[in-house]
Scaffold this active site. Structure first.
Site, short mmCIF file in Angstrom:
data_model
loop_
_atom_site.label_atom_id
_atom_site.label_comp_id
_atom_site.label_asym_id
_atom_site.label_seq_id
_atom_site.Cartn_x
_atom_site.Cartn_y
_atom_site.Cartn_z
N CYS B 85 0.83 -1.22 0.00
CA CYS B 85 0.00 0.00 0.00
C CYS B 85 0.87 1.27 0.00
O CYS B 85 1.35 1.67 -1.06
CB CYS B 85 -0.98 -0.03 1.17
SG CYS B 85 -2.31 1.14 0.96
N HIS B 165 -3.71 -5.25 1.15
CA HIS B 165 -3.01 -5.59 2.39
C HIS B 165 -2.96 -7.11 2.60
O HIS B 165 -3.88 -7.68 3.18
CB HIS B 165 -3.71 -4.92 3.58
CG HIS B 165 -3.45 -3.45 3.63
ND1 HIS B 165 -2.47 -2.88 4.40
CD2 HIS B 165 -4.04 -2.43 2.96
CE1 HIS B 165 -2.46 -1.57 4.22
NE2 HIS B 165 -3.41 -1.27 3.35
N GLU B 167 -1.30 -8.73 4.68
CA GLU B 167 -1.19 -9.10 6.10
C GLU B 167 -2.57 -9.25 6.73
O GLU B 167 -2.69 -9.78 7.85
CB GLU B 167 -0.34 -8.06 6.87
CG GLU B 167 -1.01 -6.76 7.23
CD GLU B 167 -1.09 -5.74 6.09
OE1 GLU B 167 -0.91 -6.13 4.91
OE2 GLU B 167 -1.35 -4.55 6.37
#
Lengths: 226, 180
Positions: B85, B165, B167
């Site tokens: 990002c 994202h 994660e």
């Protein structure tokens, strides 16, 4: 930065508040009381206790009630946050979201529309680790709602300690239940924490349970010195 | 050792646990990780890491775009880099691409458009951005959404950028990057 914490009085919002106080200034708490018990966004059992909890913590509370219709809840939340910006000059919001993309996305959008910051300090945190940290840091948390098999009314009113965490871990293993209950399996109420100036003492409570669903409703409580 | 660079507006911010720790929790399963704020990262130390991951930031935080000079090491390094990002946006800025407004918040459909070792096919990814980069000249697009490029790679180096994202959802992408 002056921040407002979305506050349900449960363990996640209390821990998010605890974390926020370590880095920033928490200027107010914001609670939305949903009349819908199945609220998509807001923790419901004992949400009205937030007033007493805010007093115990010593931070002003902005409270707003909502009918709890799916997307209308968000308008009411946005309005409460707008009030907090006006009254307490907050520049950002803190939430206790852990895994829920559903909740996080909606709060992110509101903050984006209002041009304020949005922080989720528990985001993606390991759920068992979170429970251990809460106990280690002296949070007094009781289970006030159960909404999943195989939980039953015997869980209501229990204080979360290492023994309870071990039992929840077993349920996670056996039934894939989220141990911190973010999926709504368990709701909690915090009656004391390191940042509470006074602790909440429950005087009268009532259990309403049927099968694997139930709540412990705190009917009367008071603040006592620590 | 993997370096995870904290891209947030200041060191030890409230956003650290939201944007840096989740990356570490995935990457450290394979290799030891250290986290450093971008203001403390020096050109000299970059070479001692096996991989570098640049974190995301909160939606309102674009401070890193005022500090592009602190990231010029990306142009010179031979270390594998993954920008997430904000990390992808800074890679774009280092390679002279423009940044424009484009908002995506929440789960978004992403489609792979070029074969690569990190992901394949169509998948749903978590987005939290208000800006995107124009793809720099030295880069190719690996994936896109309806609105914009979602993943890029340097044509000759192992420098990757993902706008979503991993994660949060699709953590195996970080695992695959760490395993490259």
């Amino acid at each position: 930065m002056r921040l407002g914490v979305l506050f349900s009085g449960g363990k996640d919002s209390c821990y998010a508040l605890y974390k926020a106080q370590k880095t920033d200034e928490v200027a107010c708490l914001i609670s939305v009381i949903s009349k819908n018990k199945e609220s998509y966004m807001f923790h419901t059992p004992n949400i009205s206790l937030t007033k007493l909890q805010a007093e115990a913590i010593g931070i002003p509370l902005i409270q707003k009630s909502t009918e709890g219709r799916k997307e209308d809840e968000l308008k009411d939340l946005k309005s409460a946050i707008r009030d907090a910006i006006g009254t307490h000059k907050i520049e950002g919001i803190v939430t206790g979201a852990i895994e829920s993309v559903y909740q996080a996305k909606r709060v992110q959008k509101i903050c984006n529309e209002l041009n304020i910051w949005c922080f989720n300090p528990l985001w993606m945190k390991d759920q068992k680790e979170l429970l251990h940290e809460l106990v280690e840091n002296g949070f007094h948390i009781i289970i006030t709602g159960i909404f999943a098999y195989p939980l039953d009314e015997k869980w209501l009113g229990r204080k979360i300690d290492e023994k309870v965490i071990d039992e929840l871990a077993v349920l996670e293993e056996k039934y894939q239940m989220n141990p911190a209950g973010e999926g709504g399996e368990i709701e909690t109420t915090v009656i004391d924490a390191p940042f509470f100036k006074k602790r909440v003492e429950i005087i009268e409570s009532d259990i309403k349970a049927e099968g694997n669903s139930g709540v412990l409703v705190i009917k009367k409580a008071k603040l006592v010195s620590k | 050792m993997i370096l995870v660079i904290d891209m947030n507006h200041k060191k030890n911010s409230l956003a650290f646990s939201e944007f840096v720790l989740p990356i570490i929790s995935v990457a450290e399963k394979t290799e030891v990780c250290v986290a450093k704020h971008y203001s403390e990262t020096t050109q000299k130390e970059i070479g001692k890491y096996s991989k570098i991951i640049l974190s995301g930031t909160t939606l309102k935080d674009n401070t890193y775009l005022d500090d592009v000079d602190k990231f010029m090491w990306i142009r010179k390094t031979d270390v594998h880099v993954l920008g997430i990002c904000a990390g992808m946006q800074i890679i774009g800025a280092v390679f002279d691409s423009g940044v424009r407004r484009c908002e995506e918040i929440g789960m978004t459909d992403v489609e792979t458009v070029k074969k690569n070792p990190l992901f394949s096919g169509k998948f749903s990814a978590y987005e939290l951005h208000s800006r995107v980069i124009d793809v720099p000249e030295d880069f190719c697009v690996l994936a896109k959404s309806k609105k914009c490029a979602q993943a890029i790679k340097h044509k000759r180096k192992d420098i990757y950028g993902v706008l979503f994202h991993p994660e949060v959802r699709n953590r195996e992408i970080i695992e695959r990057f760490v395993g490259l």
